[in-house]
Enzyme design. Structure first.
Site, mmCIF file in Angstrom:
data_model
loop_
_atom_site.group_PDB
_atom_site.id
_atom_site.type_symbol
_atom_site.label_atom_id
_atom_site.label_comp_id
_atom_site.label_asym_id
_atom_site.label_seq_id
_atom_site.Cartn_x
_atom_site.Cartn_y
_atom_site.Cartn_z
ATOM 1 N N THR A 57 -29.749 26.080 13.577
ATOM 2 C CA THR A 57 -28.724 25.050 13.677
ATOM 3 C C THR A 57 -28.127 24.657 12.328
ATOM 4 O OG1 THR A 57 -28.404 22.708 14.313
ATOM 5 C CG2 THR A 57 -30.569 23.337 13.554
ATOM 6 N N GLY B 177 -31.911 27.483 29.660
ATOM 7 C CA GLY B 177 -31.003 26.656 28.879
ATOM 8 C C GLY B 177 -29.577 27.173 28.901
ATOM 9 N N LYS C 95 -36.326 22.398 12.735
ATOM 10 C CA LYS C 95 -35.618 23.664 12.887
ATOM 11 C C LYS C 95 -35.693 24.488 11.596
ATOM 12 C CE LYS C 95 -33.473 25.036 15.891
ATOM 13 N NZ LYS C 95 -33.867 25.955 17.009
ATOM 14 N N THR D 279 -34.073 20.261 21.789
ATOM 15 C CA THR D 279 -32.684 19.998 21.415
ATOM 16 C C THR D 279 -32.301 18.522 21.490
ATOM 17 O OG1 THR D 279 -31.981 20.475 23.678
ATOM 18 C CG2 THR D 279 -31.921 22.297 22.092
ATOM 19 N N TYR E 280 -35.138 16.497 13.707
ATOM 20 C CA TYR E 280 -34.695 17.719 14.375
ATOM 21 C C TYR E 280 -34.367 18.797 13.346
ATOM 22 C CZ TYR E 280 -31.486 20.899 16.768
ATOM 23 O OH TYR E 280 -30.848 22.017 17.252
ATOM 24 N N ASP F 140 -45.284 28.808 27.724
ATOM 25 C CA ASP F 140 -45.214 27.729 26.749
ATOM 26 C C ASP F 140 -45.356 28.368 25.369
ATOM 27 O OD1 ASP F 140 -45.493 25.577 25.079
ATOM 28 O OD2 ASP F 140 -47.199 24.683 26.124
ATOM 29 N N ILE F 141 -44.254 28.427 24.614
ATOM 30 C CA ILE F 141 -44.289 29.126 23.333
ATOM 31 C C ILE F 141 -45.151 28.420 22.301
ATOM 32 C CG2 ILE F 141 -42.034 30.191 23.736
ATOM 33 C CD1 ILE F 141 -40.887 28.220 21.643
ATOM 34 N N TRP G 238 -22.651 23.184 17.238
ATOM 35 C CA TRP G 238 -21.794 22.536 18.236
ATOM 36 C C TRP G 238 -21.623 23.416 19.481
ATOM 37 C CZ3 TRP G 238 -17.144 19.370 15.932
ATOM 38 C CH2 TRP G 238 -17.607 18.514 14.918
ATOM 39 N N LEU H 183 -27.537 28.285 26.452
ATOM 40 C CA LEU H 183 -27.342 29.556 25.760
ATOM 41 C C LEU H 183 -28.065 30.679 26.496
ATOM 42 C CD1 LEU H 183 -26.362 31.288 23.413
ATOM 43 C CD2 LEU H 183 -28.339 30.488 22.081
#
Length: 285
Positions: free
Chosen positions: A97, A6, A132, A58, A128, A32-33, A153, A8
């Site tokens: 997030t 990804g 999270k 995401t 979402y 695969d977590i 962001w 990040l």
């Protein structure tokens, strides 16, 4: 590190290499977590000294119609990692997030909106955000050594992001419409990634906020993108209602930390300058 492919994750890899860390980077399909057995086997094989979870669902709008899948990645996955890390007695840092908040700002003594801090009550408005927040709670409950960092962001050169989208649109159109009534902290992953590694290095635990310094609307952010990139494209005002999306977006997403052991990131304008320089370095001559 999970989520290595990804945006990040790629900057964490770069930052880890610069810092001399030996990072074991994993992503789908190798891990695969959401599969507890697979996570346990990965820990047994790698024997990490610390874990950084950058894996996440995401797709904010997609989560509205895929609640179970989003929950599996954003809540069950972090729980699996956190429990395995606790069993091995190593710290885990999980990235979360601003969407865990309602988007309604709290006000200071003068009646002005203030940034959200770690102790403020949450109130996610989207699937979402709900998933999270569930992931945060799973991680923090698993071990007092674990950490959760909320950011906001994100933009970076390793994936799709708002800044890149705006620059591409500027090459195709004379004007873009961007909302003025959503305000937050643009955060360059090139700043966030080394800061996350620094938290692991120092053993900082618990809940933290870490986002680009200052705040701006998406509209103002777009104007600064075009100004710094020296792009000629008109930025027109729009409202969230006009630009309706399946999932609600927080109107206020400004994050600050109230903790003394969390170093602030540079201003978002500096992050944008760093991003544009890195992006230019990757463009074909």
């Amino acid at each position: 590190m999970t989520g290595a492919a990804g945006m990040l994750g790629l900057d964490v890899l770069r930052a880890g290499e610069r810092a001399g860390h030996e990072l074991v980077a994993v992503d789908l399909p190798e891990l695969d977590i959401t599969d507890p057995r697979a996570v346990e086997e990965a820990f047994a094989r790698i024997r990490p000294e610390g874990v950084l979870n950058c894996a996440a669902w995401t797709d904010v709008d997609g989560a509205e119609s895929h609640r179970e899948q989003a929950h599996a990645v954003n809540a069950d996955g972090p729980r699996n990692l956190a429990l395995a890390a606790a069993w091995e007695r190593v710290p885990l840092l999980h990235v979360s997030t601003d969407y865990v908040f309602s988007g309604e700002p709290f006000v200071d003594a003068f009646g002005a909106p203030r940034a959200y801090v770690e102790s403020d009550p949450t109130g996610p408005q989207s699937v979402y955000g709900e998933t999270k927040l569930a992931g945060e709670r799973e991680v923090l409950a698993a071990s007092p050594r674990h950490a959760v960092v909320r950011s906001a962001w994100l933009f970076g050169i390793g994936g799709r992001n708002f800044a890149d989208t705006m620059l591409k649109l500027a090459g195709e159109r004379e004007a873009v419409q961007v909302v003025t009534d959503q305000i937050g902290c643009p955060t360059w992953t090139g700043h966030l990634a080394p800061a996350l590694l620094g938290l692991l290095e120092r053993g900082v635990a618990g809940l933290m906020h870490m986002a680009g310094g200052g705040h701006v609307s998406w509209n103002g952010f777009t104007k600064e993108i075009f100004r710094q990139a020296e792009v000629s494209c008109r930025v027109e005002d729009a409202t969230t209602e006009q630009m309706a999306r399946p999932a609600p977006r927080p109107a206020w997403s400004v994050l600050e930390s109230e903790r003394d052991d969390v170093l602030p990131l540079p201003p978002w304008q500096d992050g944008l300058a760093g991003y544009l320089a890195a992006r230019a370095g990757m463009m074909p001559a």
